[in-house]
Design an enzyme around this catalytic site. Structure first.
Site, mmCIF file in Angstrom:
data_model
loop_
_atom_site.group_PDB
_atom_site.id
_atom_site.type_symbol
_atom_site.label_atom_id
_atom_site.label_comp_id
_atom_site.label_asym_id
_atom_site.label_seq_id
_atom_site.Cartn_x
_atom_site.Cartn_y
_atom_site.Cartn_z
ATOM 1 N N LYS A 36 1.005 -1.239 0.153
ATOM 2 C CA LYS A 36 0.041 0.078 -0.143
ATOM 3 C C LYS A 36 0.884 1.363 0.020
ATOM 4 O O LYS A 36 2.147 1.149 0.123
ATOM 5 C CB LYS A 36 -0.802 0.108 1.292
ATOM 6 C CG LYS A 36 -0.137 -0.111 2.589
ATOM 7 C CD LYS A 36 -1.215 -0.220 3.685
ATOM 8 C CE LYS A 36 -0.235 -0.070 4.979
ATOM 9 N NZ LYS A 36 -0.951 -0.508 6.173
ATOM 10 N N TYR A 275 12.062 31.094 5.771
ATOM 11 C CA TYR A 275 10.959 31.898 6.355
ATOM 12 C C TYR A 275 10.901 32.185 7.900
ATOM 13 O O TYR A 275 11.426 31.266 8.662
ATOM 14 C CB TYR A 275 9.702 30.921 5.847
ATOM 15 C CG TYR A 275 9.315 30.825 4.346
ATOM 16 C CD1 TYR A 275 8.895 32.026 3.730
ATOM 17 C CD2 TYR A 275 9.508 29.761 3.718
ATOM 18 C CE1 TYR A 275 8.716 32.171 2.505
ATOM 19 C CE2 TYR A 275 8.889 29.631 2.479
ATOM 20 C CZ TYR A 275 8.500 30.875 1.874
ATOM 21 O OH TYR A 275 8.282 30.952 0.404
HETATM 22 C C1 LIG Z 1 -0.023 -1.587 6.701
HETATM 23 C C2 LIG Z 1 -0.515 -3.045 7.356
HETATM 24 C C3 LIG Z 1 0.023 -4.398 7.477
HETATM 25 C C4 LIG Z 1 1.559 -4.011 7.426
HETATM 26 O O1 LIG Z 1 2.121 -3.476 8.416
HETATM 27 P P1 LIG Z 1 3.820 -3.304 8.644
HETATM 28 O O2 LIG Z 1 3.802 -2.793 10.068
HETATM 29 O O3 LIG Z 1 4.463 -2.123 7.596
HETATM 30 O O4 LIG Z 1 4.197 -4.814 8.554
HETATM 31 C C5 LIG Z 1 -0.507 -5.272 7.700
HETATM 32 N N1 LIG Z 1 -1.560 -5.398 7.860
HETATM 33 C C6 LIG Z 1 -2.754 -4.340 7.581
HETATM 34 C C7 LIG Z 1 -4.166 -4.663 7.691
HETATM 35 C C8 LIG Z 1 -2.071 -3.058 7.245
HETATM 36 O O5 LIG Z 1 -3.005 -2.079 7.121
#
Ligand SMILES: *Cc1c(COP(=O)(O)O)cnc(C)c1O
Length: 383
Positions: A36, A275
């Site tokens: 993701k 800034y």
């Molecule tokens: C993002 C996510 C993971 C993976 O998390 P990590 O800490 O990066 O391993 C697993 N399950 C779900 C539902 C997630 O949203």
């Protein structure tokens, strides 16, 4: 495409991280590569192509948009699992292409069944149960009704997975809460069993849980941050190393982010830099500007906090990070020229900059900074 920087993705580092994980989990546990957030900023298309070449055949995404990119890249050679959002009018595409997805509410379950029936194709669902994170998932008290529904609709719905997600397994402060979640998940499993229907697989672990709570590995682990070579927190690294004789960090960072010096100038003692008044020059200084800012994903929270590498030495980010530029202190560094390489994440000479060492503000900063790196910066795979 931006020319102001380049992202390099190290395929060998990823391959070795996956080999390390397979060794920890054993051959029976499926590793789902969580991609993701544009593969945590690594570049979704480029990353999944590379991961597939490294032997990964299961990917978890947040939504249909990401699922489509993985599907267009690797087609039906891999399993794709959507953990989050599916719009109603995308369900047809999802079911038709045998994309697997989390179902966490009655509405989606009913809708899924209806569309699967119309398409004459079984939908492949993972039932998410609420175990205590209080985000998405069927409440325990509704689980028996869900089980009955799945039995009734078994011509339309394939009950592939039963799953949940933990509320902060990377921190020992949440130990009690996560332990309670594990108990609730077991109860949900037992309810399905007593109703006479069981999932093909069960899964619950993210990176942190997979290391700190081995019982959460079950049949599949959803591994994000660790496969990219970062620990979810220092605590998880320590808990891993505690069980080992050699205290060597086994992970390798996959990403590097490099830019260049755009311009150099001198500033007199007593002047403010950038800034507002957040940084004052206490001595005569030499500064360099870098053509990257928060619009490219270099978080504004790294104002007066971040570090970069120039000529093999650490330089502090000074003043506020701007939309397209940031300023660093090069007073102590000799012979810096316009066009010199600037490393934001990665190695230069003998030094290394991992995202976490930018700042200790929060261990969640890794996740945020990586996923925000602009999609329009070119990604290059190093083999
Ligand atoms: C993002 C996510 C993971 C993976 O998390 P990590 O800490 O990066 O391993 C697993 N399950 C779900 C539902 C997630 O949203």
């Amino acid at each position: 495409m931006h020319k102001n920087s380049v992202i390099e993705i190290n395929s060998i580092a990823h391959k070795e991280n996956i080999a390390f994980l397979r060794n920890v989990f054993g051959e029976k546990t499926i590793i789902s590569s969580v991609v993701k957030g544009n593969a945590y900023g690594h570049g979704l298309k480029e990353f999944v192509e590379m991961a597939f070449a490294n032997g990964v055949t299961h990917f978890s995404v947040f939504d249909v948009e990401e699922a489509k990119i993985v599907f267009d890249t690797l087609e039906d050679k891999v399993t794709i699992l959507i953990m989050g959002f599916v719009a109603d009018d995308d369900l047809e595409w999802v079911i038709k292409n045998q994309i697997e997805f989390f179902v966490f509410e009655r509405y989606r379950l009913a809708k899924t069944s209806k569309i699967a029936k119309k398409l004459k194709q079984k939908a492949i669902v993972h039932i998410e149960v609420e175990t205590g994170m209080n985000r998405t998932g069927f409440e325990l008290r509704t689980v028996s009704r869900v089980a009955k529904y799945l039995i009734k609709e078994k011509e339309n719905i394939y009950f592939k997975g039963l799953c949940t997600h933990y509320a902060g397994a990377e921190s020992i402060a949440n130990y009690f809460r996560v332990s309670k979640q594990i108990e609730v998940f077991k109860k949900a499993e037992a309810i399905f069993k007593s109703e006479g229907i069981q999932p093909k697989i069960r899964h619950s672990a993210c990176s942190a849980a997979s290391i700190a709570f081995p019982e959460t590995r079950m049949d599949l682990v959803r591994i994000g941050i660790i496969q990219y070579g970062f620990w979810p927190s220092q605590e998880i690294l320590v808990s891993y190393l505690n069980s080992k004789k050699n205290k060597i960090d086994p992970l390798q960072r996959v990403i590097s982010w490099k830019s260049e010096v755009m311009s150099i100038k001198r500033v007199k003692s007593g002047e403010f830099i950038g800034y507002g008044t957040s940084y004052i020059a206490r001595d005569n200084m030499k500064i360099a500007t870098i053509p990257l800012g928060y619009s490219h994903g270099y978080c504004r929270s790294l104002s007066n906090q971040g570090k970069v590498l120039i000529n093999g030495q650490y330089c502090d980010v000074i003043g506020t990070v701007n939309m397209n530029m940031l300023t660093v202190n090069i007073t102590e560094i000799n012979n810096v020229k316009k066009g010199d390489e600037v490393v934001l994440i990665g190695n230069q000479k003998s030094l290394s900059l991992s995202v976490a060492s930018f700042s200790d503000l929060s261990n969640m900063l890794n996740y945020e900074l990586l996923s925000r790196i602009s999609k329009t910066i070119p990604r290059k795979i190093l083999k």
